[in-house]
Design a protein around this motif. Structure first.
Motif, short mmCIF file in Angstrom:
data_model
loop_
_atom_site.label_atom_id
_atom_site.label_comp_id
_atom_site.label_asym_id
_atom_site.label_seq_id
_atom_site.Cartn_x
_atom_site.Cartn_y
_atom_site.Cartn_z
N SER A 11 -6.24 19.71 -4.54
CA SER A 11 -6.83 18.74 -4.99
C SER A 11 -6.42 18.28 -6.64
O SER A 11 -6.67 17.41 -6.93
CB SER A 11 -8.38 18.79 -5.18
OG SER A 11 -8.74 19.38 -3.74
N PRO A 423 -4.27 11.69 5.81
CA PRO A 423 -3.58 11.65 4.54
C PRO A 423 -2.28 12.98 4.65
O PRO A 423 -2.82 14.17 5.29
CB PRO A 423 -4.42 11.96 3.45
CG PRO A 423 -5.79 11.73 4.10
CD PRO A 423 -5.57 11.66 5.44
N ASN A 426 -4.14 16.16 3.57
CA ASN A 426 -4.95 17.06 4.81
C ASN A 426 -3.97 17.72 5.53
O ASN A 426 -4.15 18.82 5.99
CB ASN A 426 -5.63 15.79 5.50
CG ASN A 426 -6.44 16.36 6.51
OD1 ASN A 426 -6.58 16.31 7.68
ND2 ASN A 426 -7.41 17.26 5.89
N ARG B 40 -10.87 8.46 9.71
CA ARG B 40 -9.41 8.19 9.48
C ARG B 40 -9.22 7.41 8.25
O ARG B 40 -8.05 7.16 7.87
CB ARG B 40 -8.71 7.82 10.55
CG ARG B 40 -8.86 8.88 11.79
CD ARG B 40 -8.18 8.75 12.87
NE ARG B 40 -7.65 9.86 13.93
CZ ARG B 40 -6.99 10.63 13.60
NH1 ARG B 40 -5.95 10.54 12.81
NH2 ARG B 40 -6.87 11.67 14.42
N PHE B 42 -8.95 6.89 4.71
CA PHE B 42 -8.86 7.68 3.83
C PHE B 42 -8.61 6.83 2.56
O PHE B 42 -8.53 7.18 1.55
CB PHE B 42 -7.85 8.72 3.54
CG PHE B 42 -8.44 9.60 4.76
CD1 PHE B 42 -9.18 10.75 4.15
CD2 PHE B 42 -8.00 9.73 6.02
CE1 PHE B 42 -9.93 11.70 5.15
CE2 PHE B 42 -8.55 10.88 6.73
CZ PHE B 42 -9.14 11.63 6.52
N THR B 47 -8.81 12.59 -4.22
CA THR B 47 -7.69 13.49 -3.72
C THR B 47 -8.17 14.70 -3.18
O THR B 47 -7.63 15.09 -2.05
CB THR B 47 -6.64 14.06 -5.05
OG1 THR B 47 -6.75 13.03 -5.84
CG2 THR B 47 -5.68 14.59 -4.63
N ALA B 48 -9.54 15.51 -3.49
CA ALA B 48 -9.91 16.57 -2.86
C ALA B 48 -10.23 16.06 -1.40
O ALA B 48 -10.19 16.90 -0.65
CB ALA B 48 -10.76 16.96 -3.77
N ARG B 50 -9.10 13.92 0.25
CA ARG B 50 -7.95 13.70 1.17
C ARG B 50 -7.27 14.99 1.79
O ARG B 50 -7.22 15.24 2.85
CB ARG B 50 -6.78 12.99 0.59
CG ARG B 50 -7.00 11.59 0.34
CD ARG B 50 -6.07 11.15 -0.75
NE ARG B 50 -6.23 9.75 -1.15
CZ ARG B 50 -5.94 8.72 -0.78
NH1 ARG B 50 -4.84 8.74 0.02
NH2 ARG B 50 -6.20 7.29 -1.33
N VAL B 51 -7.40 16.03 0.91
CA VAL B 51 -6.83 17.40 1.18
C VAL B 51 -7.73 18.00 2.37
O VAL B 51 -7.38 18.49 3.54
CB VAL B 51 -7.22 18.40 0.08
CG1 VAL B 51 -7.00 19.83 0.33
CG2 VAL B 51 -6.22 17.99 -1.18
N SER B 52 -9.23 17.77 2.18
CA SER B 52 -10.36 18.37 3.23
C SER B 52 -10.22 17.52 4.34
O SER B 52 -10.88 17.81 5.50
CB SER B 52 -11.36 18.90 2.66
OG SER B 52 -12.11 17.81 2.13
N GLY B 53 -10.08 16.25 4.24
CA GLY B 53 -10.31 15.43 5.33
C GLY B 53 -11.74 15.02 5.44
O GLY B 53 -12.27 14.55 6.58
#
Lengths: 1023, 99
Positions: A11, A423, A426, B40, B42, B47-48, B50-53
């Protein structure tokens, strides 16, 4: 927790990059500023007392100096051992404290107790606590060369160079050896003295009371005040000559009337010779315990360069030992190995991953993990040395494991992610999260196997704790990087899309498939081969020699010489020069500097018959063979010299053995008992037995050595008739031979002692000495031979104590044979042939003692580590059978290690054991990779037969990568040749050899075993 | 003018800011609800997320008259939000309060 760490890192990618750059910067700073030394600090907390008892025989030193001090010191808390040694005029007491005791606390305890007992010691005894130094403290040695006389050189060293160097930070002291210490010498004429009705003690009192400047206060002179100064100090020989010592009936007696006054020198207890030509004066810089050796040497060099222009014309400082050379070469060896390993690892990564971006990301973790390790090292106060940097070199292949697994999984996931609108971040997060457990379990397992090293004690503990600590730090750093920087870099640079199988896997894959099929078809053959391997390993274990530690080549040679114990210093010096001339016939020898007897501080109190010859060798490129060859040539050159026994060692090695056992030698046999004669007889018999055992290069004992004494048995009645008290008679005799100090003359900064002593004629003629006339307190004259029976006898050279008991020492040097085998044979023969009287016992010590202690400790701790690994496996797999199956891989890993050790001719030593420990971790990790995947496939419902074949094939790449990278990371250590490579080579041999068999068996035997034993009947039915 | 249920989906961290901004232009009570959105789309994610979905969202609901909606939208648009918001209005058939 680990998942949220990965999520946070992804992040805040920019922050992670900035933090990584900052960490790298700090790491570089830490590396540049790390204290650098050749070896870790191996010194235990040790306090040494050196006391000088001028003129006293070993027996007097023992009874009048050592015994009262020992009685006082024996009660100090945290004391590990108390050793003492009484030699002619020197008492050397060493107190070892238990590990972890603060050195300043220990010194304070000793100083307090010493102060309590000082009153009971003879008045002439001087000295006290030796400087805080370690066996690694002798960092810089030089001689003074030029046209000056030996006395002038010594004065230059004592009063110009030594004070200047003592101010360099980290210098504990500067030892001055050789040459002559100038004195004002007063030689009384016995006849003149007798006719003037004066004794030597009258002279002494007169000189002491007639040598003082003082102030008397202030006088007022009008408006001003004057400070009154009374000048009466002796400044020259003339002042001494005119000193009035008695005044009777209006006549005065001057010192010049009853004595010859001139310049002389202090009685010498040692000397330095150089190049077989002449005597020399040597300075030895002793670094403070814990000081940064490189910085100390730099400081000394700068200070000496500054002094150079103020030295008399033509005088130069010739440096013959500079620790920074060894440090440079030792650290250079490891740094070179690190660099080569990094290149090899990167090449392997590109080959196996087939993707230069992925390989670059993984390769970036290598320097980063190293820099994080340097930060930790700085925080923990570890120095950069052979062992700590060696730890990093060993770990280099393991450091990339975590990153490899993460990057591989990210590449895999991204290759299937094309077309999805999830993404990339992800994908990277999920790919990393999936492997968190195996990656952290793997790294924890490897870190766990190294933890037992932290429990080692003694020398091996001090040597290997830095190795273990650096490896654990580096692994922790690599885990942190694998979960933070690696996913961030992967998210930036890895591309989505399909990645083809790399070339190397296309080559190996089908061949492995064929091998696996053949193995499944001939299971009995595989079992048979594995069993044969185990048997061979057992045989190799029996055949491989066992030793404590390979000898580290310091690049310098010291020849220790022992001559007849009764030898005079002058004869001993002549012998040393003959040895030097013989040594210089060996073409590789550049120069030889030898010191005989005791030094000025008394840190190395040898007798006049003992010499340490420091051999300076030419650059290695000019040698005809290796170091063993050169030492062999030197040995040959010394063969013909009569009355001189020689043994070969190295500067640090010599100091380390002295510190550990108080004795030099691979094996030190101590015979404890009360009677000196019985001890000497036993020592002689044991020496004879040890000399006959194969592998003995030198066997020495001083227990049977005697020096000649001129013994004066004082007849109390006769002395009493002359009115001569015993103590006054003894003091008068000492005054004639050794000399009596009687104040100092201050010449600017210099302090020149005034010494009263007998004529040279008396000192070199026993008959004249016996005829010497002494004035008694009654005023009569008496001959020495009238008051005492004078006879020649023999007495011991040296008396040793340990924890208050007398012992005799037999030292053996072993070459061309493993130490443990030698000691076993020696023990058996001694037990069979020597019957000990009641009250006598034998203790076997030396290097061999360390090996025994180290193996006993490893025997205890390694099983504990195995249990811990088992628990980690159980937690990661949640299956008892699977965990046991993985542990069963361990013996097969040992097979290759043992066989390669035996084939290479290396001994099974502590470093080799460390290699086995590392191997254990990697073998378990490989097993875990495979078995975890088998279980996953079974959980997905794949049949057992297909599971083992498919699983083995799919996990071929990670298993080969882990093993291959670790093995190749160690290859540079196999071929390194600098100092310290001797320690790392056995380790590298064990790991590389072990990885070959372990990987082969993991890939072939483990699938077969899993198919047979991997699941219980119940589990199989549920699947 | 008919009453409408105005629903706004915003990032959790923008919630307080938007609530304050809306309260400044509208006196009606605002209901705030925390939600997790798995999906889906996004495009709206930080950003965070997107990381964790997983998108952490807050839903703001208030009843307003139809002519107040443009003002509300302008307020939301002008607020110093971090992330995009989604909104919708739903006609209300009836509503009341029982003591």
């Amino acid at each position: 927790m680990l998942r949220s760490l990965v999520a946070t890192a992804l992040s805040y990618r920019l922050l992670v990059l900035i933090l990584a750059a900052a960490t790298a910067g700090l790491g570089v700073w830490a590396f540049v500023n790390l204290p650098v030394d050749a070896y870790p600090n191996i010194a235990q907390t040790q306090v040494k007392l050196i006391l000088k008892a001028p003129g006293m025989t070993p027996e007097e030193v023992e009874s009048r100096v050592i015994t009262p001090i020992e009685t006082e010191m024996l009660g100090i808390p945290n004391q590990a051992i108390l050793r003492s040694s009484a030699k002619y005029a020197i008492a050397d007491i060493t107190i070892d404290f238990t590990d972890g005791t603060d050195i300043y606390w220990a010194r304070q305890q000793v100083a307090e107790r010493l102060a309590g007992v000082t009153g009971d010691l003879p008045a002439a005894v001087t000295g006290g606590l030796a400087p805080i130094s370690t066996p690694l403290s002798d960092v810089y040695m030089f001689t003074i060369e030029g046209p000056l006389s030996l006395q002038q050189k010594r004065e230059l060293l004592d009063w110009t160079i030594r004070p200047a160097l003592r101010t360099v930070p980290g210098v504990a002291d500067v030892n001055a050896l050789g040459g002559y210490v100038r004195t004002f010498e007063v030689r009384p004429d016995p006849v003149a003295l007798a006719s003037a009705k004066l004794s030597i003690s009258d002279l002494r009192t007169a000189i002491e009371s007639g040598n003082r400047n003082d102030g008397a206060g202030r006088l007022t002179d009008g408006e001003e005040s004057l400070i009154v100064r009374a000048v009466g100090a002796i400044r020259s020989v003339e002042d001494l000559q005119t000193l009035v010592i008695a005044s009777r009936d209006g006549r005065i007696v001057r010192l010049g009337d009853v004595a010859t006054v001139g310049t002389g020198s202090l009685t010498r207890y040692g000397a330095v010779t150089r190049g077989g030509k002449a005597e020399a004066v040597e300075g030895l810089v002793i670094a403070l315990r814990g000081a940064d050796a490189r910085a100390v040497v730099d400081g000394v060099r700068t200070r000496l360069a500054g002094l150079q222009h103020s030295l008399p014309a033509g005088t130069q400082i010739h440096v013959f030992y500079d620790r920074s050379d060894l440090i440079g070469r030792a650290v250079g060896t490891v740094e070179e190995a690190l660099l080569e390993a990094t290149v090899l690892v990167v090449v392997l990564l590109i080959l196996f991953l087939g993707d230069w971006r992925a390989a670059t990301i993984v390769a970036a973790t290598l320097p980063m993990a190293a820099l994080i390790t340097f930060l930790f090292m700085r925080g923990m106060g570890l120095s950069a040395n052979l062992m700590s940097l060696g730890g990093l070199a060993i770990a280099i292949g393991m450091l990339v494991d975590g990153a490899v697994v993460v990057v591989e999984n990210v590449v895999e996931r991204l290759s299937h992610a094309q077309g999805e609108d999830t993404p990339r971040l992800n994908h990277v997060f999920r790919a990393t999260s999936e492997v968190i457990v195996p990656v952290s379990a793997g790294i924890v397992i490897i870190a766990l196997v190294f933890l037992p090293l932290l429990s080692l004690q003694g020398l091996e503990g001090k040597l290997f704790a830095p190795v273990a600590l650096t490896i654990v730090f580096a692994l922790a750093g690599s885990l942190l990087l694998a979960l933070t920087l690696v996913p961030v870099l992967a998210s930036f640079s890895l591309r989505s899309g399909h990645h083809g199988e790399p070339w190397i896997m296309r080559q190996i894959g089908p061949r492995y498939q064929a091998l696996l099929d053949a193995a499944f078809a001939h299971k009995k053959l595989v079992y048979g081969l594995s069993a044969t391997g185990l048997v061979l390993a057992g045989l190799a274990y029996g055949a491989a020699g066992k030793t404590f530690m390979p000898t580290m080549d310091e690049g310098s040679v010291i020849v220790q010489l022992t001559k007849l114990p009764s030898i005079s210093l002058d004869q001993s010096v002549a012998g040393d020069m003959a040895v030097q001339r013989a040594l210089r016939t060996v073409p590789e020898v550049e120069d030889v500097i030898a010191r005989v007897g005791s030094d000025e501080i008394g840190l190395d109190p040898m007798g006049p018959n003992e010499t340490d010859s420091f051999v300076q060798l030419k650059p290695r490129s000019q040698w005809r063979g290796d170091k063993d060859f050169v030492v062999g040539e030197m040995r040959k050159a010394l063969d013909g010299l009569p009355g001189i026994q020689s043994s070969f060692t190295q500067p640090i090695e010599m100091r380390v053995s002295e510190m550990l056992t108080g004795a030099r030698g691979d094996l030190a046999v101590k015979i404890f008992g009360p009677d000196t004669a019985t001890l000497a007889e036993l020592a002689g018999r044991i020496q004879h037995i040890l000399s006959g055992i194969h592998g003995s290069s030198e066997v020495l004992t001083v227990a049977n050595d005697n020096v000649d004494y001129l013994q004066l048995d004082i007849d109390r009645a006769a002395a009493g008739r002359f009115g001569m008290p015993v103590d006054q008679l003894q003091d008068a005799l000492r005054g004639q031979v050794e000399g009596v100090r009687s104040g100092v003359v201050a010449e600017g900064q210099k302090r020149i002692p005034i010494v009263i002593r007998g004529d040279d004629g008396i000192r070199s003629d026993p008959a004249r000495f016996a005829d010497l006339q002494l004035r008694t307190p009654d005023g009569t004259l008496a001959r020495v031979s009238d008051m005492a029976r004078v006879e020649r006898t023999q007495g011991p050279v040296k008396l040793d104590h340990e924890n208050g008991s007398r012992f005799a020492l037999v030292q053996a040097f072993v070459s061309g044979r493993d130490l443990v085998g030698y000691v076993d044979e020696a023990k058996a023969q001694v037990t069979a042939k020597v019957r000990l009287p009641a009250g006598y016992s034998i203790v076997w010590g030396g290097q061999f003692e360390n090996q025994q202690r180290a193996s006993a400790r490893l025997m205890m701790v390694v099983p504990v580590a195995l249990v811990l690994i088992f628990l980690v496996l159980l937690a990661a797999l949640r299956s008892l059978r699977a965990a046991l199956l993985i542990l069963s891989n361990i013996p097969f890993a040992m097979v290759g290690g043992l066989i390669s050790l035996w084939l290479s001719g290396e001994y099974l030593s502590v470093p080799a054991s460390v290699g086995f420990i590392a191997l254990l971790g990697i073998a378990v990790l490989n097993g875990l990779v495979l078995v975890a995947y088998f279980r996953q496939l079974r959980a997905d419902g794949v049949g057992m037969a297909e599971t083992v074949r498919l699983g083995a094939q799919r996990r071929l790449r990670p298993v080969l990568m882990t093993a291959g990278i670790t093995a190749f990371g160690l290859v540079p250590l196999l071929f390194a040749s600098g100092p310290g490579s001797e320690i790392q080579r056995p380790l590298a041999i064990v790991v590389i050899g072990g990885l070959i068999t372990s990987t082969l068996l993991t890939l072939v035997l483990l699938p077969i075993l899993f198919e047979r034993f991997g699941e219980s009947a119940g589990e199989a039915a549920n699947a | 003018m008919p009453d409408l249920l105005f629903t706004l989906h915003c990032a959790t961290r923008d919630t307080e800011l938007l609530v304050d901004a809306i309260r400044a232009v509208s006196p009606t009570p605002i209901h705030v609800r925390g939600e997790a959105v798995r999906g889906r789309d996004f495009g709206d994610a930080g950003t965070a997320e997107r990381v964790s979905g997983e998108l952490k969202r807050s839903t703001l609901e208030l009843i307003v008259s139809a002519d107040a909606v443009p003002d509300l939208l302008r307020t939301v648009k002008d607020a110093r939000r971090d992330l995009p918001v989604r909104w919708r209005t739903t006609p209300l058939l009836d509503h009341g309060r029982i003591a």
